[in-house]
Write an enzyme that holds these catalytic residues in place. Structure first.
Site, PDB file in Angstrom:
ATOM      1  CD1 TRP A   1      66.196  93.283  55.296  1.00  0.00           C
ATOM      2  CD2 TRP A   1      66.517  93.256  53.100  1.00  0.00           C
ATOM      3  NE1 TRP A   1      66.329  94.590  54.876  1.00  0.00           N
ATOM      4  CE2 TRP A   1      66.539  94.599  53.524  1.00  0.00           C
ATOM      5  CE3 TRP A   1      66.709  92.986  51.741  1.00  0.00           C
ATOM      6  CZ2 TRP A   1      66.726  95.668  52.652  1.00  0.00           C
ATOM      7  CZ3 TRP A   1      66.902  94.058  50.874  1.00  0.00           C
ATOM      8  CH2 TRP A   1      66.904  95.376  51.333  1.00  0.00           C
TER       9      TRP A   1
ATOM     10  CE1 TYR B   1      65.156  97.996  55.875  1.00  0.00           C
ATOM     11  CE2 TYR B   1      64.018  96.017  56.617  1.00  0.00           C
ATOM     12  CZ  TYR B   1      64.273  96.954  55.639  1.00  0.00           C
ATOM     13  OH  TYR B   1      63.641  96.871  54.426  1.00  0.00           O
TER      14      TYR B   1
ATOM     15  CD  GLU C   1      63.396  94.317  49.031  1.00  0.00           C
ATOM     16  OE1 GLU C   1      63.536  93.076  49.064  1.00  0.00           O
ATOM     17  OE2 GLU C   1      63.017  94.975  50.017  1.00  0.00           O
TER      18      GLU C   1
END
Length: 193
Positions: free
Chosen positions: A59, A29, A51
């Site tokens: 995350w 990522y 988000e």
């Protein structure tokens, strides 16, 4: 000078922002997505949605569940998400492969409906809040803000239009992940010149 605690060297010998750690998915990522310009209404809508789900969580939790989120929310097709019903919400609240937060699920559906009514491109709207160039590159993770004037303004504008789960901190995370800002620390192989 870069603080060595702000970088981590992977098995491939590359220096990365320390938050990427040693998890292969997090490193992928970091290397391929975070800070790369993201354009288009569907991708930006997906990122805003994810988000929003991330608020209060790490995350990596969202990243690992992203395929399930995509399946649950019709690949974040704005029209298909906007057409979801209360029965869909009830089904998703029981789906253990995603984050089962009724408020966040309703926000994604509501945000899709707002996006349909924008009268302009969601991507263009978000990118209109890109900070002016020239901010110094962070030399350590502690240099990276959680909120900026621009993320606060973006948050306020999206809220004014009816979006939910788009607070200033969440919108700064969006700006980082969607490439509106480049917060790769100095010394990271992804840091631009």
């Amino acid at each position: 000078m870069t603080d060595s605690r702000s970088l981590v060297v992977g098995a491939d010998g590359r220096s990365r922002c320390a938050w990427a750690g040693s998890d292969p998915e997090y490193q992928r990522y970091h290397d391929e997505e975070w800070g790369t310009p993201l354009l288009g209404d569907r991708p930006v809508f997906e990122k805003i949605s994810l988000e929003g789900f991330q608020a209060g969580l790490s995350w990596i939790t969202i990243l690992r569940r992203r395929p399930a989120f995509r399946a649950a929310f019709a690949e974040f097709d704005i029209d298909r998400v906007a057409a979801m019903t209360e029965a869909d919400v009830d089904r998703l609240v029981l789906d253990a492969t995603i984050i089962r937060h009724r408020g966040k699920i309703n926000a994604v559906i509501g945000n899709a409906r707002v996006t349909q009514q924008l009268g302009e491109s969601l991507s263009d709207l978000v990118w209109s809040f890109q900070p002016a160039p020239g901010r110094p590159r962070p030399t350590q993770l502690g240099d990276i803000p959680a909120v900026t004037t621009e993320s606060s303004a973006l948050s306020a504008e999206l809220r004014r239009r009816g979006y939910r789960f788009v607070g200033p901190t969440t919108m700064y995370a969006l700006m980082q992940s969607a490439g509106l800002v480049d917060d790769h620390v100095a010394g990271c192989w992804r840091a631009a010149g």
